[in-house]
Design an enzyme around this catalytic site. Sequence first.
Site, short mmCIF file in Angstrom:
data_model
loop_
_atom_site.label_atom_id
_atom_site.label_comp_id
_atom_site.label_asym_id
_atom_site.label_seq_id
_atom_site.Cartn_x
_atom_site.Cartn_y
_atom_site.Cartn_z
N GLY A 1 4.50 7.22 -4.13
CA GLY A 1 4.85 5.81 -4.11
C GLY A 1 3.67 4.98 -4.57
N HIS B 1 6.16 2.41 3.93
CA HIS B 1 4.75 2.40 3.52
C HIS B 1 4.54 1.46 2.32
CE1 HIS B 1 0.82 4.66 2.74
NE2 HIS B 1 1.00 3.96 1.64
N GLU B 2 5.44 1.56 1.33
CA GLU B 2 5.29 0.73 0.12
C GLU B 2 5.57 -0.74 0.43
OE1 GLU B 2 3.72 2.10 -2.16
OE2 GLU B 2 4.03 4.09 -1.37
N HIS C 1 2.67 -2.47 1.78
CA HIS C 1 1.72 -2.93 0.76
C HIS C 1 2.09 -4.33 0.26
CE1 HIS C 1 -0.98 0.41 0.13
NE2 HIS C 1 0.00 1.27 -0.03
N GLN D 1 -1.31 -2.49 -5.44
CA GLN D 1 -2.27 -1.39 -5.59
C GLN D 1 -2.82 -1.27 -7.00
OE1 GLN D 1 0.47 1.64 -3.53
NE2 GLN D 1 -1.60 2.35 -3.05
N CYS E 1 -2.81 7.46 1.30
CA CYS E 1 -2.54 6.33 0.42
C CYS E 1 -3.45 6.43 -0.79
CB CYS E 1 -2.80 5.03 1.18
SG CYS E 1 -2.46 3.55 0.21
N LEU E 2 -2.91 6.14 -1.96
CA LEU E 2 -3.72 6.20 -3.18
C LEU E 2 -4.84 5.15 -3.17
CD1 LEU E 2 -0.96 6.74 -5.90
CD2 LEU E 2 -2.44 8.44 -4.81
NI NI Z 1 -0.21 3.38 -0.02
#
Ligand code: NI
Length: 176
Positions: A49, A138-139, A142, A54, A96-97
């Site tokens: 995701g 989660h997304e 963000h 991000q 998380c990225l």
């Molecule tokens: Ni994330």
Amino acid sequence: MALLTIAKLGNPVLRQVAAPVDPDDIGSRAFQQFIDDMLETMHQADGIGLAAPQVSRSQQLAVMACPGENGFPQTVLVNPRIVYYGPHQAETWEGCLSVDGLRGKVVRPTMVRVQGLDRHGSPLDFEATDLFAICIQHELDHLNGKLFLDRMTDLSTLTQLDEFDRYWKKEHATVI
Ligand code: NI
């Protein structure tokens, strides 16, 4: 297509509340290109995701995909909102990225109902369960300036990646 630079923990863009996308912009060549760039960036980074903040664009857009048996189809969400949370919760290891090298356990509802627009601007209204539901939450966090770290109720599970592989992977926990 182009790979986008991923904003990392500490970048203020990750803490902003993202602005809604103007539906009239969704069909534009630039916006469609941006969606494709986000998908490519997510795949390249081995993520399931990615939300627009991000990649330093504070707009309500997220992409996700997780191939495989327990996965879910490629999904693009524009201006999404969760209109219902299921009654059951599960504990999942999340990463998380934008947060390099860390995992931690987060408890979230295992079912959500989501409304929003797809990449063509058409209305979406669907229910998601399990990993798909966790990823959506989660997304969407963000898009509200939140990270999984904020959702952890027990910081003692915060784990570096090598230690996760060594001590915790054998729990067969779902990892997002
Ligand atoms: Ni994330």
